[in-house]
Design a protein around this motif. Structure first.
Motif, PDB file in Angstrom:
ATOM      1  N   SER A 510       0.937  -1.252  -0.221  1.00  0.00           N
ATOM      2  CA  SER A 510       0.084   0.089   0.002  1.00  0.00           C
ATOM      3  C   SER A 510       0.972   1.156  -0.016  1.00  0.00           C
ATOM      4  CB  SER A 510      -0.833   0.023   1.223  1.00  0.00           C
ATOM      5  OG  SER A 510       0.012   0.100   2.600  1.00  0.00           O
ATOM      6  N   ARG A 511       0.264   2.320   0.150  1.00  0.00           N
ATOM      7  CA  ARG A 511       1.037   3.610   0.311  1.00  0.00           C
ATOM      8  C   ARG A 511       1.868   3.624   1.301  1.00  0.00           C
ATOM      9  NH1 ARG A 511       0.374   8.912   1.701  1.00  0.00           N
ATOM     10  NH2 ARG A 511      -1.546   8.388   2.848  1.00  0.00           N
ATOM     11  N   LEU A 512       1.723   3.130   2.509  1.00  0.00           N
ATOM     12  CA  LEU A 512       2.425   3.396   3.563  1.00  0.00           C
ATOM     13  C   LEU A 512       3.014   1.886   4.310  1.00  0.00           C
ATOM     14  CD1 LEU A 512       0.375   5.945   5.681  1.00  0.00           C
ATOM     15  CD2 LEU A 512       2.141   6.387   4.220  1.00  0.00           C
ATOM     16  N   SER A 513       2.430   0.935   3.746  1.00  0.00           N
ATOM     17  CA  SER A 513       2.906  -0.243   4.641  1.00  0.00           C
ATOM     18  C   SER A 513       3.054  -1.451   3.379  1.00  0.00           C
ATOM     19  CB  SER A 513       1.996  -0.759   5.535  1.00  0.00           C
ATOM     20  OG  SER A 513       0.637  -1.324   5.062  1.00  0.00           O
ATOM     21  N   VAL A 514       3.679  -2.452   3.958  1.00  0.00           N
ATOM     22  CA  VAL A 514       3.766  -3.694   3.027  1.00  0.00           C
ATOM     23  C   VAL A 514       3.295  -4.872   4.142  1.00  0.00           C
ATOM     24  CG1 VAL A 514       5.467  -5.373   1.798  1.00  0.00           C
ATOM     25  CG2 VAL A 514       5.986  -2.841   1.856  1.00  0.00           C
ATOM     26  N   ALA A 515       2.230  -5.861   3.320  1.00  0.00           N
ATOM     27  CA  ALA A 515       1.837  -6.806   3.930  1.00  0.00           C
ATOM     28  C   ALA A 515       2.295  -8.060   3.373  1.00  0.00           C
ATOM     29  CB  ALA A 515       0.242  -6.793   4.169  1.00  0.00           C
ATOM     30  N   GLU A 516       2.573  -8.953   4.124  1.00  0.00           N
ATOM     31  CA  GLU A 516       3.064 -10.386   3.656  1.00  0.00           C
ATOM     32  C   GLU A 516       2.366 -11.647   4.059  1.00  0.00           C
ATOM     33  OE1 GLU A 516       7.173 -11.208   2.967  1.00  0.00           O
ATOM     34  OE2 GLU A 516       7.818  -8.984   2.911  1.00  0.00           O
ATOM     35  N   VAL A 517       2.099 -12.608   3.518  1.00  0.00           N
ATOM     36  CA  VAL A 517       1.618 -13.860   3.879  1.00  0.00           C
ATOM     37  C   VAL A 517       2.605 -15.167   3.586  1.00  0.00           C
ATOM     38  CG1 VAL A 517      -0.438 -15.564   3.891  1.00  0.00           C
ATOM     39  CG2 VAL A 517      -0.773 -12.967   3.628  1.00  0.00           C
ATOM     40  N   TRP A 518       2.835 -15.828   4.540  1.00  0.00           N
ATOM     41  CA  TRP A 518       3.841 -16.806   4.542  1.00  0.00           C
ATOM     42  C   TRP A 518       3.038 -18.116   4.816  1.00  0.00           C
ATOM     43  CZ3 TRP A 518       9.035 -15.526   7.239  1.00  0.00           C
ATOM     44  CH2 TRP A 518       9.621 -14.388   6.427  1.00  0.00           C
ATOM     45  N   ILE A 519       3.073 -19.071   3.854  1.00  0.00           N
ATOM     46  CA  ILE A 519       2.178 -20.230   4.036  1.00  0.00           C
ATOM     47  C   ILE A 519       3.305 -21.465   4.128  1.00  0.00           C
ATOM     48  CG2 ILE A 519       0.667 -21.640   2.990  1.00  0.00           C
ATOM     49  CD1 ILE A 519      -0.355 -19.180   1.611  1.00  0.00           C
ATOM     50  N   TYR A 520       3.032 -22.072   5.258  1.00  0.00           N
ATOM     51  CA  TYR A 520       3.889 -23.459   5.413  1.00  0.00           C
ATOM     52  C   TYR A 520       2.870 -24.644   5.492  1.00  0.00           C
ATOM     53  CZ  TYR A 520       7.655 -20.210   7.209  1.00  0.00           C
ATOM     54  OH  TYR A 520       8.644 -19.382   7.297  1.00  0.00           O
ATOM     55  N   ALA A 521       3.260 -25.406   4.712  1.00  0.00           N
ATOM     56  CA  ALA A 521       2.328 -26.716   4.571  1.00  0.00           C
ATOM     57  C   ALA A 521       2.925 -27.774   5.321  1.00  0.00           C
ATOM     58  CB  ALA A 521       2.624 -27.249   2.930  1.00  0.00           C
ATOM     59  N   PRO A 522       2.070 -29.003   5.996  1.00  0.00           N
ATOM     60  CA  PRO A 522       2.558 -29.864   6.595  1.00  0.00           C
ATOM     61  C   PRO A 522       3.710 -30.640   5.948  1.00  0.00           C
ATOM     62  CG  PRO A 522       0.227 -30.231   6.549  1.00  0.00           C
ATOM     63  CD  PRO A 522       0.656 -29.005   5.541  1.00  0.00           C
ATOM     64  N   PRO A 523       4.807 -31.231   6.797  1.00  0.00           N
ATOM     65  CA  PRO A 523       4.825 -31.512   8.092  1.00  0.00           C
ATOM     66  C   PRO A 523       5.225 -30.285   8.793  1.00  0.00           C
ATOM     67  CG  PRO A 523       6.503 -32.349   7.172  1.00  0.00           C
ATOM     68  CD  PRO A 523       5.907 -31.682   6.147  1.00  0.00           C
ATOM     69  N   ALA A 524       5.746 -29.291   8.173  1.00  0.00           N
ATOM     70  CA  ALA A 524       6.119 -27.911   9.051  1.00  0.00           C
ATOM     71  C   ALA A 524       5.186 -27.329   9.742  1.00  0.00           C
ATOM     72  CB  ALA A 524       6.654 -27.022   8.117  1.00  0.00           C
ATOM     73  N   ALA A 525       3.927 -27.658   9.611  1.00  0.00           N
ATOM     74  CA  ALA A 525       2.723 -27.199  10.219  1.00  0.00           C
ATOM     75  C   ALA A 525       2.506 -28.008  11.274  1.00  0.00           C
ATOM     76  CB  ALA A 525       1.496 -26.800   9.479  1.00  0.00           C
ATOM     77  N   ALA A 526       2.942 -29.088  11.404  1.00  0.00           N
ATOM     78  CA  ALA A 526       2.619 -30.297  12.432  1.00  0.00           C
ATOM     79  C   ALA A 526       3.420 -29.883  13.852  1.00  0.00           C
ATOM     80  CB  ALA A 526       2.966 -31.729  12.235  1.00  0.00           C
ATOM     81  N   PHE A 527       2.756 -28.868  14.608  1.00  0.00           N
ATOM     82  CA  PHE A 527       3.359 -28.589  15.889  1.00  0.00           C
ATOM     83  C   PHE A 527       2.272 -28.107  16.758  1.00  0.00           C
ATOM     84  CE2 PHE A 527       3.354 -24.844  13.375  1.00  0.00           C
ATOM     85  CZ  PHE A 527       2.681 -23.664  14.030  1.00  0.00           C
ATOM     86  N   ARG A 528       2.486 -27.962  17.982  1.00  0.00           N
ATOM     87  CA  ARG A 528       1.400 -27.918  19.014  1.00  0.00           C
ATOM     88  C   ARG A 528       1.320 -26.160  19.435  1.00  0.00           C
ATOM     89  NH1 ARG A 528       3.875 -32.180  20.755  1.00  0.00           N
ATOM     90  NH2 ARG A 528       5.037 -31.229  22.472  1.00  0.00           N
ATOM     91  N   ASP A 529       0.425 -25.480  18.861  1.00  0.00           N
ATOM     92  CA  ASP A 529       0.424 -24.244  19.085  1.00  0.00           C
ATOM     93  C   ASP A 529      -0.871 -23.742  19.592  1.00  0.00           C
ATOM     94  OD1 ASP A 529      -0.853 -24.503  16.858  1.00  0.00           O
ATOM     95  OD2 ASP A 529       0.318 -22.911  15.637  1.00  0.00           O
ATOM     96  N   GLY A 530      -1.544 -24.511  19.844  1.00  0.00           N
ATOM     97  CA  GLY A 530      -3.034 -24.434  20.192  1.00  0.00           C
ATOM     98  C   GLY A 530      -3.925 -24.072  18.871  1.00  0.00           C
ATOM     99  N   LEU A 531      -3.684 -24.035  17.697  1.00  0.00           N
ATOM    100  CA  LEU A 531      -4.263 -23.788  16.633  1.00  0.00           C
ATOM    101  C   LEU A 531      -4.798 -25.128  16.142  1.00  0.00           C
ATOM    102  CD1 LEU A 531      -2.113 -21.392  15.080  1.00  0.00           C
ATOM    103  CD2 LEU A 531      -4.006 -20.863  16.267  1.00  0.00           C
ATOM    104  N   GLY A 532      -4.791 -26.306  16.731  1.00  0.00           N
ATOM    105  CA  GLY A 532      -5.191 -27.530  16.228  1.00  0.00           C
ATOM    106  C   GLY A 532      -4.102 -28.216  15.339  1.00  0.00           C
ATOM    107  N   ALA A 533      -4.350 -29.286  15.030  1.00  0.00           N
ATOM    108  CA  ALA A 533      -3.575 -30.285  14.138  1.00  0.00           C
ATOM    109  C   ALA A 533      -3.923 -30.033  12.707  1.00  0.00           C
ATOM    110  CB  ALA A 533      -3.327 -31.468  14.618  1.00  0.00           C
TER     111      ALA A 533
END
Length: 560
Positions: A510-533
């Motif tokens: 945008s004019r003032l900021s930069v937003a990024e989205v990083w996507i990690y697929a399993p098995p990197a996502a297989a961790f316990r963080d309270g977000l579910g498995a």
């Protein structure tokens, strides 16, 4: 009548040459040894004969010049030319004196010295030193022979420096003869400075007194003196000499000390280890009334008093060489130990004076001097004092190195470790250097490496010991990184440290900021963080447009 067999002409000439070749005379045949240039010139009349007979000889002398493959000796009219297959050797490298082996030959420009070998010799000055070191310094005849050799060389080469050294040796030889001239009744013309003429005449008279003659002898000689009386007279004369010169800084105390040693029994002998010293009362009485106390003393006491007298004169002589600021205290102490071992406490005082002088100069001295002084103190059994010397030097060195910035602080830290093993001081300086270094620079990395070598770790924004770091409470971000999780507030590098580089990413600017989205697929996502498995992890990051990508922070985390 039997006829004599005629003598062949060649045999007659050889016989005649042998008869003529007496030591010190010119010879038809060259001598077997090495001739000096001066001696070689004295054989000039025989050079034509030597050339015809091809006589080989050796001559040494100073090099006048070397040029064009030839050499000239000083004061010698013949040029030295190497024969075929030989060279001038080291003479071409600027040596001062050489020995030439060769024969006389003739060429278009006249006779020359054809060499088969040229050997470099030490200079006359070096030869003088060698001969002087080899001779007995207490032998005046040996000194006089050295002086005669030097005088001859000095005359031939017109060498004022060598002539001066010859005069010095002559003087040394004369002094030795003069010091041993006790048996003459005539006072030497070169008597030591400050000696009262009457004292010298008394000593000469005592030397002339016979060992065996009737008391009050009438043969024109002095009457025989009893041993005790002779000693009294010698002591009295020497004390008079001492009173005349003790306040004269230019007086020849060496001559007086030598006379005391030679003439008073016991003066040359230091007290034996463990021997009972003379009583304090006797020594005090001698200091007040030396002549009367000496005359009344027995043989053993006289020996002790003679030694005390000698020690007083020799001590005055030695202490006259001491620098007022104490800088040569060890040299003075060394002489005291050698000549007056009974004055060990005084020698130690002089050593302490030099140590104090050197310690006072530590802030401005070199590292080598500081280390040398510390080693000396350690050898003397003073390790604490040695360490204090090094710390004093290090403090001054640190002040100097600080002006050099980060590099200077690093060197100061190394000095503390090398000289006194002070890791704490090294950590202090390296921590300061780390703060002063440019971020992410080679200097910062180098400092960090040294701190880690010292067992330090970076925790909580500062360098800590391992124990300090372990005792710190763990912040949520650090705990998440350790567990391989992502939480809000992490920076982009921290996310990569926890999960690695994102397999997929999107970016919105945008004019003032930069937003990024990083996507990690399993098995990197297989961790316990309270977000579910299961499912992929989506990490949202944002940063102001003016900031670099590394400063983007996590704003949200969820699963798909």
């Amino acid at each position: 009548m039997r006829r004599r067999r005629p003598v062949p002409p060649a045999a007659f000439l050889a016989l005649l040459a042998g008869l003529l070749c007496v030591p010190g005379a010119a010879c038809a045949a060259p001598p077997e040894g090495v001739m000096s240039s001066e001696a070689f010139l004295k054989t000039r009349d025989f050079w034509p004969e030597w050339e015809r007979s091809g006589e080989v000889f050796r001559v040494e002398g100073r090099v006048r010049s070397v040029a064009g493959g030839t050499l000239r000796l000083e004061n010698v009219p013949l040029t030295v030319r190497p024969s075929a297959g030989s060279s001038l050797g080291r003479a071409e490298n600027g040596v001062a004196r050489v020995e030439v082996t060769g024969r006389i030959a003739s060429g278009p420009s006249g006779p020359f010295l054809q060499s088969t070998a040229v050997r470099a010799l030490s200079s006359d000055a070096a030869e003088f030193n060698t001969r002087k070191l080899a001779l007995d310094r207490d032998d005046p005849a040996a000194l006089e022979r050295l002086a005669a050799w030097a005088e001859g060389r000095a005359r031939f080469y017109n060498d004022p420096a060598l002539a001066r050294r010859a005069r010095e040796v002559r003087r040394d030889a004369f002094d030795l003869r003069w010091n041993a001239a006790g048996e003459t009744t005539e006072r030497p013309n070169a008597a030591p400075a400050g000696v009262p003429p009457g004292v010298w005449a008394q000593l000469a008279l005592l030397d002339a007194a016979p060992d065996a003659a009737p008391e009050g002898g009438t043969d024109g000689r002095p009457a025989k003196l009893a041993d005790a009386e002779r000693a009294d007279r010698v002591h009295e004369a020497l004390r008079t000499w001492w009173r005349a010169v003790r306040d004269d800084g230019n007086a020849d105390l060496a001559a007086l000390a030598g006379q005391i040693r030679r003439r008073l029994p016991g003066a040359a002998t230091p007290p034996a280890a463990g021997a009972e010293p003379p009583s304090a009362e006797l020594l005090a009485a001698y200091d007040r009334t030396p002549a009367e106390t000496f005359a009344a003393a027995d043989e053993a006491a006289r020996a002790a008093l003679a030694r005390r007298f000698f020690a007083r004169v020799e001590r005055t002589r030695i202490e006259a060489t001491a620098a007022p600021d104490g800088r040569n205290g060890f040299a003075v102490a060394k002489v005291l130990d050698a000549r007056l071992p009974e004055l060990a406490e005084l020698a130690e005082e002089y050593r302490e004076r030099e140590l104090a002088w050197r310690t006072g100069r530590i802030p401005s001295t070199s590292r080598a001097d500081a280390a040398e002084l510390a080693d000396l103190l350690t050898q003397r059994g003073e390790p604490a004092r040695a360490k204090e010397v090094l710390r004093t030097w290090l403090a001054a060195r640190e002040r100097s190195l600080r002006s050099e910035g980060v590099g200077g602080l690093i060197r100061a830290a190394e000095e503390y470790r090398a000289l006194v093993g002070d890791d704490a001081a090294a950590v202090r300086l390296l921590t300061e250097a780390y703060a002063a270094a440019n971020p992410d620079s080679p200097e910062e990395a180098a400092v960090a490496g040294r701190l880690r070598d010292l067992g330090m770790t970076r925790a909580g924004g500062r360098w800590r010991t391992a124990a300090e770091a372990a005792a710190m409470p763990i912040d949520p971000i650090t705990a998440a990184m350790r567990d391989g999780r992502v939480v809000v507030g992490m920076t982009a590098p921290q996310v990569r440290a926890a999960l690695g580089a994102p397999p997929a990413r999107t970016q919105a600017v945008s004019r003032l900021s930069v937003a990024e989205v990083w996507i990690y697929a399993p098995p990197a996502a297989a961790f316990r963080d309270g977000l579910g498995a299961g499912g992929s992890i989506v990490v949202h990051l944002s940063r102001p447009k003016s900031q670099p990508p590394e400063e983007a922070t996590v704003t949200a985390v969820h699963r798909l």
